[in-house]
Design an enzyme around this catalytic site. Structure first.
Site, PDB file in Angstrom:
ATOM      1  N   HIS A 193     -20.769  85.237  38.154  1.00 21.88           N
ATOM      2  CA  HIS A 193     -21.367  84.713  39.189  1.00 21.88           C
ATOM      3  C   HIS A 193     -21.062  83.858  40.552  1.00 21.88           C
ATOM      4  O   HIS A 193     -21.869  83.327  41.370  1.00 21.88           O
ATOM      5  CB  HIS A 193     -22.683  83.967  38.047  1.00 21.88           C
ATOM      6  CG  HIS A 193     -23.814  85.389  37.598  1.00 21.88           C
ATOM      7  ND1 HIS A 193     -24.916  84.589  36.680  1.00 21.88           N
ATOM      8  CD2 HIS A 193     -23.329  86.295  37.316  1.00 21.88           C
ATOM      9  CE1 HIS A 193     -24.867  85.593  35.395  1.00 21.88           C
ATOM     10  NE2 HIS A 193     -24.507  87.182  36.460  1.00 21.88           N
ATOM     11  N   ASP A 251     -20.815  76.366  38.672  1.00 24.39           N
ATOM     12  CA  ASP A 251     -19.623  74.716  38.423  1.00 24.39           C
ATOM     13  C   ASP A 251     -18.326  74.174  38.367  1.00 24.39           C
ATOM     14  O   ASP A 251     -17.802  73.125  39.113  1.00 24.39           O
ATOM     15  CB  ASP A 251     -20.806  74.111  37.806  1.00 24.39           C
ATOM     16  CG  ASP A 251     -20.451  74.124  36.338  1.00 24.39           C
ATOM     17  OD1 ASP A 251     -19.439  74.500  35.553  1.00 24.39           O
ATOM     18  OD2 ASP A 251     -21.345  74.217  35.126  1.00 24.39           O
TER      19      ASP A 251
HETATM   20  P1  NAD Z   1     -29.995  79.668  30.765  1.00 26.54           P
HETATM   21  O1  NAD Z   1     -31.177  78.735  31.083  1.00 26.54           O
HETATM   22  O2  NAD Z   1     -31.053  80.938  30.653  1.00 26.54           O
HETATM   23  O3  NAD Z   1     -29.828  79.699  28.949  1.00 26.54           O
HETATM   24  C1  NAD Z   1     -29.139  78.680  28.717  1.00 26.54           C
HETATM   25  C2  NAD Z   1     -29.468  78.489  26.936  1.00 26.54           C
HETATM   26  O4  NAD Z   1     -28.388  77.242  27.165  1.00 26.54           O
HETATM   27  C3  NAD Z   1     -30.650  78.443  27.031  1.00 26.54           C
HETATM   28  O5  NAD Z   1     -31.249  79.242  25.792  1.00 26.54           O
HETATM   29  C4  NAD Z   1     -30.665  76.872  26.108  1.00 26.54           C
HETATM   30  O6  NAD Z   1     -31.540  76.907  24.306  1.00 26.54           O
HETATM   31  C5  NAD Z   1     -28.837  76.932  25.621  1.00 26.54           C
HETATM   32  N1  NAD Z   1     -28.392  75.225  25.842  1.00 26.54           N
HETATM   33  C6  NAD Z   1     -28.622  74.436  26.808  1.00 26.54           C
HETATM   34  N2  NAD Z   1     -28.047  73.177  26.850  1.00 26.54           N
HETATM   35  C7  NAD Z   1     -27.364  73.517  25.165  1.00 26.54           C
HETATM   36  C8  NAD Z   1     -26.077  72.827  24.576  1.00 26.54           C
HETATM   37  N3  NAD Z   1     -25.915  71.804  24.805  1.00 26.54           N
HETATM   38  N4  NAD Z   1     -25.611  73.577  23.898  1.00 26.54           N
HETATM   39  C9  NAD Z   1     -26.390  74.632  22.731  1.00 26.54           C
HETATM   40  N5  NAD Z   1     -26.936  75.432  23.836  1.00 26.54           N
HETATM   41  C10 NAD Z   1     -27.489  75.215  24.657  1.00 26.54           C
HETATM   42  O7  NAD Z   1     -28.585  80.161  31.013  1.00 26.54           O
HETATM   43  P2  NAD Z   1     -27.474  81.666  31.418  1.00 26.54           P
HETATM   44  O8  NAD Z   1     -27.972  82.291  30.411  1.00 26.54           O
HETATM   45  O9  NAD Z   1     -26.602  80.602  31.743  1.00 26.54           O
HETATM   46  O10 NAD Z   1     -28.494  82.373  32.527  1.00 26.54           O
HETATM   47  C11 NAD Z   1     -28.209  81.201  33.858  1.00 26.54           C
HETATM   48  C12 NAD Z   1     -28.015  81.516  34.961  1.00 26.54           C
HETATM   49  O11 NAD Z   1     -28.343  80.573  35.746  1.00 26.54           O
HETATM   50  C13 NAD Z   1     -26.345  81.959  35.190  1.00 26.54           C
HETATM   51  O12 NAD Z   1     -26.446  82.975  35.780  1.00 26.54           O
HETATM   52  C14 NAD Z   1     -25.642  81.281  35.825  1.00 26.54           C
HETATM   53  O13 NAD Z   1     -25.040  81.196  37.098  1.00 26.54           O
HETATM   54  C15 NAD Z   1     -26.644  80.135  36.389  1.00 26.54           C
HETATM   55  N6  NAD Z   1     -26.925  78.691  35.862  1.00 26.54           N
HETATM   56  C16 NAD Z   1     -25.846  78.518  36.128  1.00 26.54           C
HETATM   57  C17 NAD Z   1     -25.468  76.631  35.780  1.00 26.54           C
HETATM   58  C18 NAD Z   1     -24.194  76.044  35.960  1.00 26.54           C
HETATM   59  O14 NAD Z   1     -23.642  76.014  36.462  1.00 26.54           O
HETATM   60  N7  NAD Z   1     -24.034  74.963  35.057  1.00 26.54           N
HETATM   61  C19 NAD Z   1     -26.924  75.806  35.935  1.00 26.54           C
HETATM   62  C20 NAD Z   1     -28.167  76.932  35.890  1.00 26.54           C
HETATM   63  C21 NAD Z   1     -27.767  78.009  36.610  1.00 26.54           C
END
Ligand code: NAD
Length: 258
Positions: free
Chosen positions: A122, A105
């Protein structure tokens, strides 16, 4: 010692702090993560977003762009939140070697870090690339074409399929970023995971690489992760408030030291 004070002490003592972030860091900016309830994978089937499928079928490409458009609608207006700002504050205080992020993002960069400090493991949703000739486009330009009714955009120069410059399941990891992420992780003396489920490989092996090379491991996440038992400290909860308190504590201690 309470966990915030403990983490603050380790940050103060650290010479090579590496912060490793995931989608959980950006949920407080309004971008949904993938694996929390209501996250993207509760509404889409990950198998539909495999890279080989993207290459193989027009129907897959159309479905992919549908999800990508939904994600981008959340990413485009998003601003860095308290957690991004706190990580930047650590950088400003001279306490940060690097940020390795799984996020696509661009919010770490918008928080203020020099681009060289950030490894986007990524890729980024802010650009689009042609899979045939490599031509790069601004995401907004391609998004306009989708709004005009094109379902799966192609390259102006060679007609090849366009894809957001992000890494899909089944797609090769970017070489330079992956190499750099392992190098930085193995040099770290403190490795802080923030907002990641730690289930997406190979990214999730970085905390392990850091720990094996002697780093302390701190995990700040809302839900448990498979690496919690390995961590020196787990702080469960929301990244924004936790990191804000943590940085405040670091600043207080730095003042005391003067
Ligand atoms: P994931 O969705 O697998 O896990 C997110 C984790 O964050 C969860 O375990 C959850 O408990 C925790 N979480 C959520 N909100 C939180 C908060 N406010 N404070 C603390 N913890 C919080 O995400 P991941 O491990 O990053 O893997 C997902 C893949 O998807 C990544 O490779 C990424 O590239 C992509 N992705 C990116 C975005 C982004 O860029 N914002 C969004 C969604 C997915």
């Amino acid at each position: 010692m309470n966990p915030i004070d403990q983490a603050a002490e380790w940050i103060l003592a650290s010479r090579r702090l590496v912060v490793f972030t995931g989608a959980g860091l950006s949920t407080e900016s309004g971008i949904p993560d993938f694996r929390s309830p209501g996250g993207v994978w509760s509404r889409y089937d990950p198998a539909d977003f495999d890279f080989q499928n993207f290459l193989a079928s027009e129907a897959s490409r159309e479905k992919y762009w549908q999800l990508a458009t939904e994600m981008y609608a959340a990413i485009r207006p998003a601003r860095p939140n308290a957690a991004h700002q706190a990580v930047y504050e650590l950088d400003r205080l001279g306490k940060l070697a690097a940020v390795i992020t799984q996020n696509i993002d661009g919010l770490h960069e918008r928080a203020g870090h020099a681009p060289e400090k950030i490894i986007e493991l990524h890729g980024t949703a802010l650009h689009v690339t042609c899979l045939q000739c490599g031509k790069r486009y601004e995401r907004d330009e391609i998004q306009q074409r989708l709004e005009q009714g094109i379902k799966s955009p192609v390259c102006d120069d060679c007609g090849g399929p366009l894809k957001p410059a992000t890494i899909s399941f089944g797609q090769a990891m970017p070489e330079r970023e992956t190499r750099e992420a392992y190098r930085l992780s193995s040099l770290a003396d403190l490795f802080m995971v923030i907002g990641s489920s730690l289930v997406v490989q190979p990214a999730a092996s970085l905390p392990l690489a850091a720990k094996r090379s002697g780093a302390r491991l701190v995990i700040i996440n809302r839900d448990p992760t498979p690496y919690d038992d390995l961590a020196d400290l787990v702080i469960p909860g929301s990244a924004g408030p936790i990191l804000s308190s943590l940085v405040e504590r670091v600043k207080e201690r730095l003042k005391d030291q003067r």
